[in-house]
Design an enzyme around this catalytic site. Structure first.
Site, short mmCIF file in Angstrom:
data_model
loop_
_atom_site.label_atom_id
_atom_site.label_comp_id
_atom_site.label_asym_id
_atom_site.label_seq_id
_atom_site.Cartn_x
_atom_site.Cartn_y
_atom_site.Cartn_z
N CYS A 293 -3.59 5.55 -17.26
CA CYS A 293 -2.43 6.09 -16.56
C CYS A 293 -1.89 5.02 -15.63
CB CYS A 293 -2.84 7.34 -15.78
SG CYS A 293 -1.49 8.04 -14.82
N GLU B 161 -1.55 2.43 -8.05
CA GLU B 161 -2.75 3.02 -8.64
C GLU B 161 -2.68 3.00 -10.16
OE1 GLU B 161 -3.38 6.91 -7.00
OE2 GLU B 161 -2.94 6.15 -5.00
N CYS C 69 7.72 6.33 -4.43
CA CYS C 69 8.64 7.09 -5.28
C CYS C 69 9.73 7.69 -4.40
CB CYS C 69 7.88 8.21 -6.00
SG CYS C 69 8.88 9.14 -7.19
N CYS D 79 3.65 16.18 -4.10
CA CYS D 79 3.18 14.90 -4.64
C CYS D 79 2.95 13.88 -3.53
CB CYS D 79 4.20 14.38 -5.64
SG CYS D 79 3.69 12.84 -6.42
N CYS E 64 -1.69 11.89 -8.08
CA CYS E 64 -0.79 10.74 -7.97
C CYS E 64 -0.64 10.27 -6.54
CB CYS E 64 0.59 11.13 -8.48
SG CYS E 64 0.53 12.07 -9.97
N CYS F 158 9.27 15.08 -4.44
CA CYS F 158 8.67 16.36 -4.85
C CYS F 158 7.68 16.82 -3.77
CB CYS F 158 7.95 16.20 -6.20
SG CYS F 158 9.07 15.73 -7.52
N1 SAH Z 1 7.76 10.91 -11.87
C1 SAH Z 1 7.15 11.42 -13.07
C2 SAH Z 1 5.67 11.08 -13.16
C3 SAH Z 1 4.91 11.77 -12.06
S1 SAH Z 1 3.21 12.07 -12.16
C4 SAH Z 1 7.35 12.93 -13.15
O1 SAH Z 1 7.84 13.50 -12.20
O2 SAH Z 1 7.04 13.51 -14.18
C5 SAH Z 1 2.88 13.12 -13.49
C6 SAH Z 1 2.81 14.62 -13.20
O3 SAH Z 1 1.92 14.97 -12.14
C7 SAH Z 1 4.16 15.19 -12.84
O4 SAH Z 1 4.35 16.35 -13.59
C8 SAH Z 1 4.00 15.49 -11.38
O5 SAH Z 1 4.92 16.46 -10.96
C9 SAH Z 1 2.55 15.94 -11.31
N2 SAH Z 1 1.96 15.94 -9.97
C10 SAH Z 1 2.30 15.20 -8.90
N3 SAH Z 1 1.53 15.50 -7.84
C11 SAH Z 1 0.66 16.45 -8.25
C12 SAH Z 1 -0.39 17.18 -7.62
N4 SAH Z 1 -0.70 16.98 -6.36
N5 SAH Z 1 -1.07 18.09 -8.37
C13 SAH Z 1 -0.76 18.28 -9.66
N6 SAH Z 1 0.22 17.64 -10.32
C14 SAH Z 1 0.93 16.72 -9.61
#
Ligand code: SAH
Length: 350
Positions: free
Chosen positions: A109, A96, A116, A123, A340, A120
């Protein structure tokens, strides 16, 4: 006779391109010319490279390939400001890429991995695990795809956020190649300061990045003010606990002079209570840092909810009372699976 595999040109620096052209007898300055065609002008066919002779173009076609992306899906928010694309590489793996038209400019972005491995709990990118790393060229191709769209509207890209799917610091060398390439005058000539990289907190790589001498903006995903809760939300915390992550963040800020942004996704009833705000304030007081609060984009598979607006503003206010620099992430594209990995997950599960 076995024909030798062709070399992919997309993603090479001009000097590397010049080196690759040597066996064909092309002059070294052609390296930069070709890089300009690929990156600056968005050309994907050798025959469009009009400053090369016809026989040179034939030679190139016989020895090299130029990667092309194909668009698998696109979604546009109702307000027209956010567009999300599912872009596929030649092996049909897709990621994406999101264009956000903001009042201060156009921001893109990008993803750095297919899927990944971080796991988390909130996510969508991690739901199917990690498929593979993207190459520097594949990361760059996403940006240039959007750049070509914007050119048609006589617009340009002003900033890049490395916040799509994947953990960029787990794909360190390819991400660094991308960052250095996009900065080249024969590419987008983008300043390092207009690039933001977000990491789940890989401590050794944060330290390495601080020593690269490229002042990009670093965001660190915190999401919890103590180890117990952070480990529940982000398994990576077992490897690199909170205090190590913040120490690496401080070192980054010290070396680069750049303020760190700590991202904090607010999840109803999990990490959004006053006790969490106070603990977070204690943790970050006195650091060259700001906190970016992100109300969770609910991922149905995860069963996690967004806090009530009053809880979000209470959390924000408690941090402000402690004189911390706080911003609330502007909601963009919540009507188009903008969290994401959501679009990819949806399309792949259909
Ligand atoms: N791997 C990197 C980039 C991830 S995406 C990282 O962990 O930072 C960027 C941000 O979006 C990260 O802070 C991630 O934790 C957050 N994120 C992921 N899923 C999310 C969701 N469903 N709602 C809000 N933020 C989210």
């Amino acid at each position: 006779m076995i024909t030798p595999a062709k070399t992919e040109l997309f993603g090479l620096f001009a000097a590397e391109t010049a080196e690759a052209l040597k066996p064909l007898g092309l002059e070294p300055y052609r390296g930069k010319q070709i890089a300009e065609w690929l990156y600056k002008h968005g050309v994907r066919e050798f025959d469009t490279m009009t400053n090369l002779a016809k026989d040179q173009r034939t030679k190139l076609r016989n020895s090299f390939t130029i990667m092309k992306l194909s668009q698998k899906a696109a979604q546009h928010s109702r307000d027209g400001k956010t567009s999300k694309f599912l872009l596929a590489f030649p092996d049909d793996m897709a990621v994406e890429t999101v264009l956000m038209r903001q009042h201060y400019g156009n921001s893109v972005c990008i993803s750095t991995q297919v899927g990944c491995a971080m796991g988390c709990s909130f996510c969508a990118s991690t739901l199917g695990g990690l498929a593979r790393n993207l190459t520097g060229g594949e990361i760059l191709a996403q940006v240039l795809y959007i750049n070509e769209l914007l050119k048609q509207e006589e617009h340009k890209i002003d900033s890049i956020v490395i916040m799509g799917s994947g953990e960029p610091l787990a794909n360190y060398d390819n991400v660094m190649r991308f960052i250095r390439l996009i900065h080249e005058p024969y590419c987008l000539n983008l300043s390092y300061r207009s690039i933001t990289l977000s990491t789940a907190g890989l401590v050794p790589e944060i330290n390495k990045l601080a020593d690269e001498g490229i002042p990009i903006t670093l965001s660190i995903s915190l999401h919890a003010p103590n180890n117990e809760l952070r480990t529940r939300l982000m398994p990576v915390n077992k490897r690199y606990p909170l205090e190590q992550v913040i120490a690496a963040g401080s070192r980054y800020a010290q070396i680069t002079g750049r303020r760190i942004t700590y991202e904090y996704t607010l999840i109803a009833g999990i990490n959004d209570q006053p006790v969490h705000a106070r603990e977070l304030a204690m943790l970050l007081k006195g650091h060259l840092a700001s906190i970016n609060l992100i109300p969770i984009n609910p991922v149905p598979e995860r069963g996690l909810l967004r806090p009530a607006p009053s809880d979000i503003s209470r959390f924000e206010q408690l941090l402000k009372n402690e004189h911390l620099n706080v911003t609330l992430r502007r909601e963009m594209g919540t009507d188009i699976d903008a969290a994401c990995g959501q679009l990819r997950h949806k399309i792949l599960s259909e």
